[in-house]
Design a protein around this motif. Structure first.
Motif, short mmCIF file in Angstrom:
data_model
loop_
_atom_site.label_atom_id
_atom_site.label_comp_id
_atom_site.label_asym_id
_atom_site.label_seq_id
_atom_site.Cartn_x
_atom_site.Cartn_y
_atom_site.Cartn_z
N ALA A 1 58.50 65.09 1.61
CA ALA A 1 59.97 64.14 1.77
C ALA A 1 60.52 64.59 0.83
CB ALA A 1 59.87 62.69 1.76
N GLY B 1 62.15 63.67 5.62
CA GLY B 1 61.00 63.83 5.62
C GLY B 1 60.51 64.63 6.74
N ALA C 1 62.49 63.97 10.03
CA ALA C 1 63.01 62.64 10.02
C ALA C 1 64.16 62.13 8.92
CB ALA C 1 61.97 61.73 9.99
N ALA C 2 64.80 61.15 9.17
CA ALA C 2 65.74 60.65 8.17
C ALA C 2 65.69 59.16 7.87
CB ALA C 2 67.18 61.23 8.75
N ASN C 3 65.73 58.85 6.48
CA ASN C 3 65.68 57.58 6.02
C ASN C 3 66.27 57.27 4.96
OD1 ASN C 3 64.41 55.05 5.98
ND2 ASN C 3 63.09 55.67 4.14
N TYR D 1 71.21 60.55 3.90
CA TYR D 1 69.82 60.31 4.29
C TYR D 1 68.84 61.08 3.15
CZ TYR D 1 71.59 57.46 8.08
OH TYR D 1 72.14 56.68 8.80
N ASP E 1 59.22 53.76 8.67
CA ASP E 1 60.51 53.48 7.82
C ASP E 1 61.46 54.54 8.29
OD1 ASP E 1 58.71 52.78 4.81
OD2 ASP E 1 59.66 51.41 6.17
N TYR E 2 61.40 55.52 9.15
CA TYR E 2 62.25 56.49 9.26
C TYR E 2 62.88 55.98 10.79
CZ TYR E 2 60.59 59.36 5.40
OH TYR E 2 60.24 59.84 4.29
N ASP F 1 55.96 56.55 8.71
CA ASP F 1 56.79 56.78 9.79
C ASP F 1 57.78 55.55 10.46
OD1 ASP F 1 54.65 56.99 12.62
OD2 ASP F 1 54.97 55.59 10.76
N TRP G 1 64.81 60.77 14.28
CA TRP G 1 63.80 61.75 14.38
C TRP G 1 64.41 63.00 15.11
CZ3 TRP G 1 59.02 61.57 12.11
CH2 TRP G 1 58.74 60.05 11.71
#
Length: 122
Positions: free
Chosen positions: A50, A35, A97-99, A32, A108-109, A106, A112
């Motif tokens: 990010a 961010g 956060a991870a995406n 991932y 899109d993530y 936010d 958390w």
């Protein structure tokens, strides 16, 4: 399984520095983009910075450019947010956060952390 645990928040005077950490596991770190967002009571989450999976690409909110630096230690599976020249308006809960890709949004993530409080006194 995605794992995100923030630490490093605290109380600091204006002009001071803090370094936030977001501890992950190997799966999260290699899969991932990470961010940092921040949130104050009554407001939505605000994008801060990010970093890509490799650490080769970064993005910052205009309000923190030149003061904050996001970095990543792949060996430790940890993402950092170095915050310098802190201002009272930086006071917020900071969340990791991870995406799948770098995004300023936010929504899109999907993953958390619990957040860490940063308070900057004037």
């Amino acid at each position: 399984q995605v794992q995100l645990v923030e630490s490093g928040g605290g109380l600091v005077q204006a002009g001071g520095s803090l370094r936030l950490s977001c501890a992950t596991n190997a799966y999260t770190s290699r899969t991932y983009t990470m961010g940092w967002f921040r949130q104050v009571p009554g407001k939505g989450r605000e994008f801060v910075a990010a970093i890509s999976r490799s650490g080769g690409s970064t993005d910052y909110a205009d309000s923190v450019v030149g003061r904050f630096t996001i970095s990543k230690d792949n060996a430790k599976n940890t993402v950092y947010l170095q915050m310098n020249s802190l201002k009272p308006e930086d006071t917020a809960v900071y969340l990791c956060a991870a995406n799948r890709a770098i995004s300023l949004f936010d929504r899109d993530y999907g993953y958390w952390g619990q957040g860490t409080q940063v308070t900057v006194s004037s």
